[in-house]
Design a protein around this motif. Structure first.
Motif, PDB file in Angstrom:
ATOM      1  N   LEU A 154      78.263  32.577  44.203  1.00  0.00           N
ATOM      2  CA  LEU A 154      78.194  31.651  43.084  1.00  0.00           C
ATOM      3  C   LEU A 154      78.459  30.222  43.535  1.00  0.00           C
ATOM      4  O   LEU A 154      79.440  29.957  44.232  1.00  0.00           O
ATOM      5  CB  LEU A 154      79.229  32.042  42.017  1.00  0.00           C
ATOM      6  N   ASN A 155      77.589  29.304  43.095  1.00  0.00           N
ATOM      7  CA  ASN A 155      77.740  27.871  43.386  1.00  0.00           C
ATOM      8  C   ASN A 155      77.722  27.075  42.090  1.00  0.00           C
ATOM      9  O   ASN A 155      76.783  26.321  41.820  1.00  0.00           O
ATOM     10  CB  ASN A 155      76.597  27.380  44.285  1.00  0.00           C
ATOM     11  N   PRO A 156      78.763  27.190  41.254  1.00  0.00           N
ATOM     12  CA  PRO A 156      78.703  26.548  39.939  1.00  0.00           C
ATOM     13  C   PRO A 156      79.358  25.178  39.852  1.00  0.00           C
ATOM     14  O   PRO A 156      79.528  24.657  38.750  1.00  0.00           O
ATOM     15  CB  PRO A 156      79.447  27.547  39.047  1.00  0.00           C
ATOM     16  N   GLY A 157      79.767  24.582  40.965  1.00  0.00           N
ATOM     17  CA  GLY A 157      80.388  23.275  40.916  1.00  0.00           C
ATOM     18  C   GLY A 157      81.904  23.359  40.917  1.00  0.00           C
ATOM     19  O   GLY A 157      82.499  24.331  41.385  1.00  0.00           O
ATOM     20  N   LEU A 158      82.530  22.304  40.381  1.00  0.00           N
ATOM     21  CA  LEU A 158      83.991  22.242  40.386  1.00  0.00           C
ATOM     22  C   LEU A 158      84.591  23.358  39.551  1.00  0.00           C
ATOM     23  O   LEU A 158      84.120  23.652  38.450  1.00  0.00           O
ATOM     24  CB  LEU A 158      84.466  20.895  39.830  1.00  0.00           C
ATOM     25  N   MET A 159      85.662  23.967  40.092  1.00  0.00           N
ATOM     26  CA  MET A 159      86.355  25.027  39.366  1.00  0.00           C
ATOM     27  C   MET A 159      87.850  24.904  39.601  1.00  0.00           C
ATOM     28  O   MET A 159      88.299  24.350  40.605  1.00  0.00           O
ATOM     29  CB  MET A 159      85.854  26.399  39.818  1.00  0.00           C
ATOM     30  N   ASP A 160      88.601  25.471  38.663  1.00  0.00           N
ATOM     31  CA  ASP A 160      90.054  25.508  38.808  1.00  0.00           C
ATOM     32  C   ASP A 160      90.518  26.955  38.893  1.00  0.00           C
ATOM     33  O   ASP A 160      89.696  27.885  38.954  1.00  0.00           O
ATOM     34  CB  ASP A 160      90.735  24.763  37.660  1.00  0.00           C
ATOM     35  N   ALA A 161      91.816  27.151  38.881  1.00  0.00           N
ATOM     36  CA  ALA A 161      92.370  28.485  39.085  1.00  0.00           C
ATOM     37  C   ALA A 161      91.858  29.475  38.045  1.00  0.00           C
ATOM     38  O   ALA A 161      91.526  30.620  38.359  1.00  0.00           O
ATOM     39  CB  ALA A 161      93.894  28.415  39.062  1.00  0.00           C
ATOM     40  N   ALA A 162      91.792  29.051  36.770  1.00  0.00           N
ATOM     41  CA  ALA A 162      91.330  29.953  35.715  1.00  0.00           C
ATOM     42  C   ALA A 162      89.871  30.341  35.917  1.00  0.00           C
ATOM     43  O   ALA A 162      89.472  31.496  35.676  1.00  0.00           O
ATOM     44  CB  ALA A 162      91.523  29.295  34.353  1.00  0.00           C
ATOM     45  N   ASP A 163      89.063  29.376  36.362  1.00  0.00           N
ATOM     46  CA  ASP A 163      87.649  29.668  36.602  1.00  0.00           C
ATOM     47  C   ASP A 163      87.484  30.688  37.722  1.00  0.00           C
ATOM     48  O   ASP A 163      86.695  31.639  37.604  1.00  0.00           O
ATOM     49  CB  ASP A 163      86.912  28.382  36.970  1.00  0.00           C
ATOM     50  N   TYR A 164      88.218  30.491  38.818  1.00  0.00           N
ATOM     51  CA  TYR A 164      88.111  31.436  39.924  1.00  0.00           C
ATOM     52  C   TYR A 164      88.577  32.825  39.499  1.00  0.00           C
ATOM     53  O   TYR A 164      87.972  33.834  39.885  1.00  0.00           O
ATOM     54  CB  TYR A 164      88.925  30.945  41.123  1.00  0.00           C
ATOM     55  N   ALA A 165      89.628  32.888  38.720  1.00  0.00           N
ATOM     56  CA  ALA A 165      90.123  34.185  38.256  1.00  0.00           C
ATOM     57  C   ALA A 165      89.083  34.896  37.405  1.00  0.00           C
ATOM     58  O   ALA A 165      88.934  36.125  37.480  1.00  0.00           O
ATOM     59  CB  ALA A 165      91.421  33.998  37.466  1.00  0.00           C
ATOM     60  N   ALA A 166      88.333  34.150  36.617  1.00  0.00           N
ATOM     61  CA  ALA A 166      87.325  34.751  35.748  1.00  0.00           C
ATOM     62  C   ALA A 166      86.092  35.204  36.519  1.00  0.00           C
ATOM     63  O   ALA A 166      85.461  36.217  36.166  1.00  0.00           O
ATOM     64  CB  ALA A 166      86.921  33.758  34.664  1.00  0.00           C
TER      65      ALA A 166
END
Length: 781
Positions: A154-166
């Motif tokens: 997956l290459n969806p751009g900027l992510m934070d901890a919650a995004d990575y967990a999901a």
């Protein structure tokens, strides 16, 4: 300033301490050919002659993006996009078409959170039942994995901890290009002006969050967008520092800018091939030998690919037989045959990898979600690359043809050291296990020549009978499908043979020409040391002349402890009762970390060695084994071999070394998705060949298990250092319980025919490797 091996290569203290300015000065003071020579040496050290690629499909989930990078033609406005998002059916259609063409990866490319900019994106997401692009991405990535088996990247751009967990439960890896660490490029008139997601601090924070989340991660540089060489080095140092903190960077892409019509940077000069080569070499020298460094193969002419390889590239990234490069649509992917030829012209061999890089695939249970890890582990070999064929231990498959690869100086030097009588260290042994192509042939040839010199041409075998006297066991070894947890039936009926039946089977074995009975079983809750003494007594009463080869170190340890005896005292009692030799099973892998996963409640590596040492001290010879191809790595194989050799040098008590490939089909740890699917054919052959080389001259007999490998592969191993085919068995339950198709009986006639198929004569032997006269009953059946 000339670069020196001791100053800037690998993880040298000098290199690690240098600032970006000092590195730039050193690199620019060095002629390019010297720079690339250093980089190429590092690449060969870390990756050998293999250059990898991922066979993938590209799924452009959305081309809408909240950023306005001035070189990008991927991002579109709602007015130009046919639809804001691909539908579920469109995503699956692409994925299924890719799977049909042999792809293993689904690369999701998309703009960064377009719903933050475009009402049309928010409306389209609402119609799909989602509030965010990342939520929809999680759904379709899971759908692709479940429906096609393709591993999502997956290459969806900027992510934070919650995004990575999901997203982590639905992907094998993720990525975001750092592109540059220069804030200057975000100012007016520069490439990233108006694109807040391209701010270096935000991108570095996103990469760090991926490390904290345990996500295998791809990042890299886009060179030629206005940055200086110093800024490139600063970006590489930032990537290096993040990887040293988290270990999650699986590959670093050094991508060259391509000017595209219709963009604000259409007239910007593209970086030269020389500049690209310089940056790749700098990346290799900064990031070290183990890092995977990638360059897209479709952004240069074929003639330039060899220069990229010599500069430090060991991966071509994703190459699709189906979909175009949506980021660079003007540059079609080279056909895989063309890419393989160009790689071969540069003295390397092309090999496929997964969406998760090999270093992280080796530890998939750490780096992947439990939903994804089984698919990764079941696909790869000990290198973390997809297995070289569908051949599997216990399947009865035909011997595969291995792909070619050029020889490497590293393997040649190690083999020369071994020929000179040097004892190889663990690092050298582990490097031999990576042998492929011509290196593989060289290892096998040296092992076979050594076998001929030490033991001659005759292939030996024993006529014996296996008596597995109970399958009820107190232990829970993850690899074992033979044992039952109690007297209740689990995976088939539980049983316990009485002493009369054990004796009857021994007497029958003698009538059928056996010289040996091999006795092993589970650790029954009612057994103590007297049980094992009684088993030996029952065998000797029924068949006084038979050789009793019995009891793994686990059984010996259990027996000694239950009687309160030292190992030496209990083994002496067994010897006086009629025990003649011990099998070296229960060794598995002699490494505490591996055993903690595989068999945490079993004898430790130290205890296994102590039982063997005690047996040898009281005059009982033993075999030595290794059970390989499950959760361990090549360094563990090397450590195991080193310990076997050390004990043999100390006691001389081992009669043979027996590699036992992991039969995975019914093994509990494999069924739970926590282990590989046994060794590849290449690895199974190499284990015997390397054992011959590294155990020379202290252990002269290398046995191949026809039960595990089957006759065809066993014959091939006879040309790779093995000199013994083991026993005819008459009965064998353990391998068949694990799902193997072999194991019941393989008589003298079959043994002789198998050896003959390898161009070798065969003779029956005793357990202690004395030849049996030709008039023995087994030879005249």
């Amino acid at each position: 300033m000339e670069l020196g091996v001791g100053s800037l290569r690998g993880n040298s203290p000098t290199r690690l301490a240098m600032s970006a300015g000092e590195l730039l000065a050193a690199f620019e003071a060095t002629p390019l050919d010297a720079l690339t020579a250093e980089a190429q040496a590092l690449t060969l050290e870390g990756h050998g002659a293999i250059v990898t690629y991922s066979r993938k499909v590209f799924i452009p989930l959305t081309k809408l993006c909240r950023d306005v990078c001035h070189y990008c033609t991927f991002a579109q406005t709602p007015a130009k996009a046919a639809a804001a998002y691909l539908s579920r059916d469109e995503v699956l259609a692409i994925a299924r078409a890719g799977a049909a063409l042999g792809c293993r990866e689904a690369l999701f490319t998309l703009g960064d959170r377009p719903e933050a900019r475009y009402p049309a994106a928010r409306e389209a997401l609402a119609a799909l039942g989602h509030e965010t692009t990342l939520s929809y991405l999680a759904e379709v990535a899971a759908l692709v994995f479940d429906e096609t088996g393709l591993l999502p990247h997956l290459n969806p751009g900027l992510m934070d901890a919650a995004d990575y967990a999901a997203l982590r439960p639905h992907s094998a890896s993720m990525g975001i290009m750092l592109e540059s660490a220069s804030d200057r490029l975000c100012t007016k008139g520069e490439a990233h002006y108006g694109s807040p997601d391209k701010e270096p601090a935000r991108r570095l924070a996103s990469i760090a969050a991926a490390g904290e989340a345990g996500v295998p991660f791809t990042t890299g540089l886009l060179i030629g967008i206005g940055e200086t060489r110093l800024e490139r080095i600063e970006a590489l140092l930032a990537i290096r520092d993040l990887n040293e903190r988290y270990g999650h960077i699986q590959e670093v892409i050094i991508q060259n800018f391509r000017a595209k019509s219709g963009t604000k940077m259409a007239d910007r000069a593209e970086p030269t091939l020389e500049d690209h080569v310089w940056t790749i070499a700098a990346a290799r020298l900064i990031l070290g030998p183990d890092m995977t460094i990638q360059a897209p193969p479709n952004l240069h002419d074929r003639s330039a690919l060899g220069e990229l390889i010599r500069a430090g590239v060991n991966d071509w990234g994703g190459v699709s037989p189906l979909t175009p490069d949506h980021v660079n649509p003007e540059a079609p992917w080279p056909h895989l045959e063309v890419l393989a030829d160009a790689t071969a012209d540069a003295g390397r061999a092309l090999r496929q990898r997964l969406a998760i890089g090999p270093r992280h695939a080796q530890q998939a249970t750490r780096w992947c979600d439990p939903r994804i890890a089984p698919a990764v582990l079941r696909a790869v070999d000990g290198r973390g690359l997809p297995k070289d064929s569908d051949w599997a231990v216990g399947h009865g498959d035909a011997v595969p043809e291995l792909a070619p690869a050029p020889a490497t100086e590293a393997v040649a030097r190690i083999l020369e050291r071994a020929r000179d009588g040097e004892r190889l260290d663990e690092a050298a042994m582990a490097r031999l296990f990576t042998a492929d192509g011509d290196d593989f042939d060289a290892v096998c040839a040296q092992a076979d020549a050594l076998r001929a010199e030490v033991v001659g041409e005759t292939v030996t075998y024993a006529v014996n009978r296996n008596i597995n006297y109970t399958n009820i066991c107190l232990y829970r070894c993850g690899f074992c499908a033979f044992s039952k947890g109690s007297t209740k039936a689990m995976r088939g009926p539980a049983y316990r043979l009485d002493f009369a039946e054990i004796g009857r089977r021994a007497a029958e074995a003698v009538e059928r020409g056996a010289t040996e009975v091999c006795l092993q079983g589970g650790i029954h809750p009612d057994y103590d040391g007297n049980t094992y003494l009684d088993i030996v007594a029952a065998v000797k009463a029924a068949a006084p002349g038979i050789h009793v080869h019995a009891f793994s170190p686990l059984e010996v340890m259990h027996g000694a402890r239950t009687l309160g005896l030292s190992l030496e005292d209990f083994l002496t009692r067994l010897k006086h009762a009629g025990l003649a030799t011990l099998p070296g099973t229960a060794a598995e892998i002699l490494d505490p970390a591996v055993r903690e996963i595989l068999c945490p409640d079993k004898v430790t590596a130290h205890e296994w060695l102590e039982v063997m040492r005690a047996a040898h001290s009281v005059g009982l010879r033993t075999t030595a084994t290794i059970m390989f191809g499950h959760v361990e790595q090549y360094r563990h194989w090397a450590r195991h071999l080193a310990q076997v050799r050390s004990l043999q040098e100390e006691t001389g008590g081992f009669t043979e070394f027996v590699p036992l490939p992991f039969v995975h089909m019914e093994a509990p740890i494999w069924r739970k998705g926590l282990a590989r699917s046994g060794p590849s054919y290449r690895e199974a052959v190499l284990m015997h060949a390397i054992a011959r080389i590294v155990l020379h001259p202290v252990l002269t007999n290398i046995q191949v298990s026809w039960v595990k490998l089957g006759p065809d592969a066993a014959a091939a191993v006879l040309a790779a250092g093995a000199n013994d085919l083991g026993g005819t068995l008459m009965d064998e339950s353990i391998t068949r319980a694990a799902g193997g198709v072999n194991g019941q009986e393989f008589g003298p006639a079959e043994m002789i025919a198998l050896a003959r198929s390898a161009g070798r004569p065969a003779r029956q032997r005793t357990t202690l490797y004395e030849l049996v006269p030709d008039n023995h009953p087994a030879m005249t059946e």
